[in-house]
Design a protein around this motif. Structure first.
Motif, short mmCIF file in Angstrom:
data_model
loop_
_atom_site.label_atom_id
_atom_site.label_comp_id
_atom_site.label_asym_id
_atom_site.label_seq_id
_atom_site.Cartn_x
_atom_site.Cartn_y
_atom_site.Cartn_z
N UNK A 72 39.62 15.90 7.83
CA UNK A 72 39.06 15.25 8.87
C UNK A 72 37.60 14.73 8.33
N UNK A 73 36.87 15.20 7.44
CA UNK A 73 35.45 15.04 7.41
C UNK A 73 35.45 13.42 7.10
N UNK A 74 35.89 12.75 6.35
CA UNK A 74 35.67 11.40 6.24
C UNK A 74 35.87 10.72 7.35
N UNK A 75 36.97 10.90 8.16
CA UNK A 75 37.20 10.19 9.30
C UNK A 75 36.22 10.38 10.39
N UNK A 76 35.65 11.51 10.51
CA UNK A 76 34.71 11.99 11.48
C UNK A 76 33.13 11.25 11.00
N UNK A 77 32.95 11.11 9.67
CA UNK A 77 31.87 10.71 9.19
C UNK A 77 31.76 9.14 9.71
N UNK A 78 32.83 8.59 9.88
CA UNK A 78 32.98 7.10 10.15
C UNK A 78 32.86 6.93 11.66
N UNK A 79 33.63 7.70 12.46
CA UNK A 79 33.80 7.64 13.95
C UNK A 79 32.83 8.33 14.74
N UNK A 80 31.92 9.26 14.48
CA UNK A 80 30.89 9.86 15.17
C UNK A 80 29.99 8.87 15.70
N UNK A 81 29.59 8.19 14.54
CA UNK A 81 28.30 7.26 14.92
C UNK A 81 28.83 6.24 15.78
N UNK A 82 30.04 5.68 15.83
CA UNK A 82 30.64 4.78 16.48
C UNK A 82 30.66 5.38 18.06
N UNK A 83 30.99 6.59 18.31
CA UNK A 83 30.91 7.26 19.70
C UNK A 83 29.60 7.43 20.15
N UNK A 84 28.48 7.80 19.14
CA UNK A 84 27.27 7.78 19.93
C UNK A 84 26.72 6.67 20.20
N UNK A 85 27.04 5.45 19.48
CA UNK A 85 26.74 4.02 20.10
C UNK A 85 27.12 3.87 21.45
N UNK A 86 28.25 4.43 21.93
CA UNK A 86 28.87 4.23 23.06
C UNK A 86 28.28 5.40 24.13
N UNK A 87 27.37 6.25 23.54
CA UNK A 87 26.61 7.20 24.52
C UNK A 87 27.55 8.30 24.82
N UNK A 241 41.86 4.44 19.32
CA UNK A 241 40.71 4.44 20.27
C UNK A 241 39.64 3.26 19.96
N UNK A 242 39.24 3.42 18.92
CA UNK A 242 38.17 2.47 18.40
C UNK A 242 38.58 1.09 18.17
N UNK A 243 39.81 0.68 17.70
CA UNK A 243 40.20 -0.45 17.51
C UNK A 243 40.42 -1.23 18.88
N UNK A 244 40.84 -0.39 19.65
CA UNK A 244 41.34 -1.15 21.29
C UNK A 244 40.27 -1.15 21.99
N UNK A 245 39.17 -0.31 21.60
CA UNK A 245 37.99 -0.30 22.67
C UNK A 245 37.20 -1.60 22.32
N UNK A 246 37.22 -2.16 21.08
CA UNK A 246 36.50 -3.33 20.70
C UNK A 246 36.89 -4.59 21.48
#
Length: 246
Positions: A72-87, A241-246
């Protein structure tokens, strides 16, 4: 102003909380399509620590194949900054034993140590030279590949569930969140136990299948995913989640 606050003057107290803006997103999930409000969502990231995931850590040192824990590490390294950008709040829930182990019962100290040889969670001499999962040690630190932001929240735990004997529930309620995304390791152990307790406490729970991993056999993960969908909530992927949120 925090998410949970009153408006006070010298003569009045307004107990209405500040309104949270809505941020709905609809995406593919199982057992059905899901809509959540990111403004009322947090992610709980569990146990991505050196002793579980690093080649020099505890599990690798006692002969466990940690490749599943590293997934999961590489997945979250990419995903967590996106979540933070959405507060979306990021809450790290990690093993962090007290140095005196005063609140660790024998059943916890001897996990992975069935013969009482001193190899378990309570060991003071881990393979790395750092006490196994002791708070403040290298062993308990989050792996270097994942960066902790100043806005993130960290909670130490001492059981398979992140809710037992910790302030996690109080923190989440103070954040005024309803939906919890779950990531981390081991999917069938600490992630599932924490997710189950969250569901029992009334939170909506969503396991991110590509952001969890386990060192257990594959059938353990299969059963976990089945039970999350059948009994507790939903599963999806960070990509959906990320693709369909954009």
């Amino acid at each position: 102003m925090t998410r949970n606050d009153w408006t006070l003057t010298s003569t009045t107290a307004d107990l209405r909380r500040p309104p949270l803006p809505t941020s709905p997103v609809t995406f593919d999930a199982q057992p059905q399509q899901l809509t959540i409000d990111l403004a009322r969502t947090a992610i709980v990231v569990i146990d991505l620590q050196n002793d579980f995931c690093h080649p020099d850590g505890w599990l690798a040192g006692i002969g466990v194949d940690i490749s599943g824990a590293q997934a999961p590490i590489a997945v979250l390294a990419d995903f967590l900054p996106w979540l933070r950008s959405r507060d979306v709040p990021v809450v790290w829930v990690n093993w962090g034993n007290r140095p005196d182990q005063a609140n660790l019962p024998p059943g916890v100290r001897h996990v992975y140590d069935p013969a009482a040889e001193g190899n378990g969670i309570g060991s003071t001499t881990g393979p790395s030279g750092s006490p196994v999962l002791q708070a403040g040690s290298w062993a308990a630190a989050i792996v270097d590949n994942l960066k902790v932001d100043a806005r993130d929240i960290q909670v130490d735990k001492y059981r398979m569930s992140g809710f037992v004997d910790t302030p996690l529930d109080s923190i989440l309620r103070n954040l005024r969140v309803d939906t919890l995304l779950f990531a981390g390791v081991n999917a069938d152990q600490c992630v599932l136990n924490t997710l189950t307790d969250a569901a029992n406490l009334g939170y909506d729970v969503v396991m991110l299948e590509d952001a969890v991993g386990t060192t257990s056999p594959s059938y353990c993960l299969d059963a976990t995913v089945y039970n999350v969908r059948q009994c507790y909530g939903f599963t999806t992927t960070t990509t959906a989640l990320r693709t369909q949120a954009n």
